[in-house]
Design an enzyme around this catalytic site. Structure first.
Site, PDB file in Angstrom:
ATOM      1  N   ASN A  11     -14.884   2.255  -0.334  1.00 48.49           N
ATOM      2  CA  ASN A  11     -16.293   0.761  -0.314  1.00 48.49           C
ATOM      3  C   ASN A  11     -16.998   2.351   0.586  1.00 48.49           C
ATOM      4  OD1 ASN A  11     -18.064  -0.933  -0.171  1.00 48.49           O
ATOM      5  ND2 ASN A  11     -17.215  -1.748   1.229  1.00 48.49           N
ATOM      6  N   LYS A  13     -20.219   1.752   0.137  1.00 47.27           N
ATOM      7  CA  LYS A  13     -21.523   0.983   0.893  1.00 47.27           C
ATOM      8  C   LYS A  13     -22.728   1.869   0.083  1.00 47.27           C
ATOM      9  CE  LYS A  13     -18.459  -0.835   4.210  1.00 47.27           C
ATOM     10  NZ  LYS A  13     -18.815  -1.104   6.116  1.00 47.27           N
ATOM     11  N   HIS A  96     -17.283  -9.403   0.746  1.00 52.73           N
ATOM     12  CA  HIS A  96     -16.931  -8.577   2.734  1.00 52.73           C
ATOM     13  C   HIS A  96     -17.942  -9.294   3.184  1.00 52.73           C
ATOM     14  CE1 HIS A  96     -18.422  -5.022   4.872  1.00 52.73           C
ATOM     15  NE2 HIS A  96     -16.650  -4.633   3.979  1.00 52.73           N
ATOM     16  N   GLU A  98     -20.526  -8.257   5.594  1.00 55.69           N
ATOM     17  CA  GLU A  98     -21.357  -8.023   5.310  1.00 55.69           C
ATOM     18  C   GLU A  98     -22.276  -8.570   4.047  1.00 55.69           C
ATOM     19  OE1 GLU A  98     -21.119  -3.083   4.789  1.00 55.69           O
ATOM     20  OE2 GLU A  98     -20.256  -3.238   6.440  1.00 55.69           O
ATOM     21  N   GLU A 168      -9.496  -7.788   6.723  1.00 55.03           N
ATOM     22  CA  GLU A 168     -10.980  -7.445   7.849  1.00 55.03           C
ATOM     23  C   GLU A 168     -12.049  -7.730   8.620  1.00 55.03           C
ATOM     24  OE1 GLU A 168     -12.307  -3.686   5.216  1.00 55.03           O
ATOM     25  OE2 GLU A 168     -14.017  -5.797   4.821  1.00 55.03           O
ATOM     26  N   GLY A 174     -16.572  -0.701  11.160  1.00 52.56           N
ATOM     27  CA  GLY A 174     -17.552   0.144  11.633  1.00 52.56           C
ATOM     28  C   GLY A 174     -17.999   0.189  12.875  1.00 52.56           C
ATOM     29  N   SER A 213     -12.472  -0.292  10.376  1.00 53.49           N
ATOM     30  CA  SER A 213     -11.964   1.425  11.303  1.00 53.49           C
ATOM     31  C   SER A 213     -10.680   2.397  11.186  1.00 53.49           C
ATOM     32  CB  SER A 213     -12.149   1.248  12.428  1.00 53.49           C
ATOM     33  OG  SER A 213     -13.240   0.764  12.767  1.00 53.49           O
TER      34      SER A 213
END
Ligand code: PGA
Length: 251
Positions: A11, A13, A96, A98, A168, A174, A213
């Site tokens: 991904n 991003k 996701h 985010e 996730e 991250g 991660s």
């Protein structure tokens, strides 16, 4: 030994330029030829055409990171799943964390996006996962239920056969703080058990990726767990060597 073919998805991003995305795709395509797992890269929309051209004749699949629920119409600024399919994309990431946290996407909207992806003959990679607060408050199962039930309502359990789930944990994305392989396996098994109660065959065939991660040094341990069928990789996917090392761990 599971019959599920491992999938490692990058991904990318909101990163890169046309030149850097092309260079990264080229390096991944060259390195992936020797690997036995499925490899996928998901660049930004603006880089789909360049990456598609670069991946031609390679074993690496192309995907996107988001799409509209609408196939067309007066929805300024949106990108429709059928438009993405025109680039030869096979997968679209939906939900996701985010998107959920920064763009206010509800589980119902995420599920509608998953449906839109399937209607355009691609597979959604549906992301689910809890925040640290939710985990510490003992809400893990409730959070997963809410996120997964919306998808089951929209696609039907049979529709899950044409999708991928990515677990996730938000606290691992991250942050450099991956879930341990035992923590991840526990949740993957919970997800599979929930779906198996509805359709054991669909649950047994469903690929459940871990994301958060994943790095070359923890990938093998994570991917060796029985219910972890590969990974969704953020930061480490921006470096071809790291990403390929993670793919090799799944091969
Ligand atoms: P990370 O991101 O690998 O950088 O933690 C994973 C993701 O956001 O999918």
């Amino acid at each position: 030994m599971s019959a599920r073919q491992s999938l490692v998805a990058g991904n990318w991003k909101l990163n890169g330029s046309r030149a850097s995305a092309t260079a990264l795709a080229k390096e991944v395509a060259d390195g992936a030829a020797a690997l036995s797992c499925d490899v996928l890269v998901c660049p930004g929309f603006a880089h789909l055409a360049d990456v598609q051209a670069t991946l031609a004749d390679s074993t690496v699949a192309l995907g996107a990171q988001n799409c509209s629920v609408e196939p067309s119409g007066a929805f300024t600024g949106e990108v429709a799943a059928p438009m993405i399919a025109e680039f030869g994309a096979q997968y679209i990431i939906v939900g996701h964390s985010e998107r959920r946290a920064l763009f206010g996407e509800s589980s119902a909207l995420v599920a509608q996006k998953a449906k839109a992806v399937q209607q355009a003959d691609m597979q959604p990679i549906v992301c689910v996962g809890e925040t640290l607060e939710q985990r510490e408050a003992g809400q893990l199962q409730a959070v997963l239920d809410e996120q997964l039930d919306a998808v089951i309502d929209q696609l039907g359990i049979a529709g899950l056969a044409h999708s991928v789930i990515a677990y996730e944990p938000v606290w691992a994305i991250g942050t450099g703080k991956s879930a341990t392989s035992a923590q991840a396996q526990e949740v993957h098994a919970m997800i599979r058990a929930k779906l198996a109660a509805l359709d054991s065959e669909v649950a047994a065939g469903l690929r459940i990726l871990y994301g958060g991660s994943v790095k070359p040094d923890n990938a093998k341990e994570l991917f060796s767990q029985p219910d972890i069928d590969g990974g969704l990789i953020g930061g480490a996917a921006l470096d071809a060597k790291s990403f390929l090392a993670i793919c090799a761990a799944a091969s």
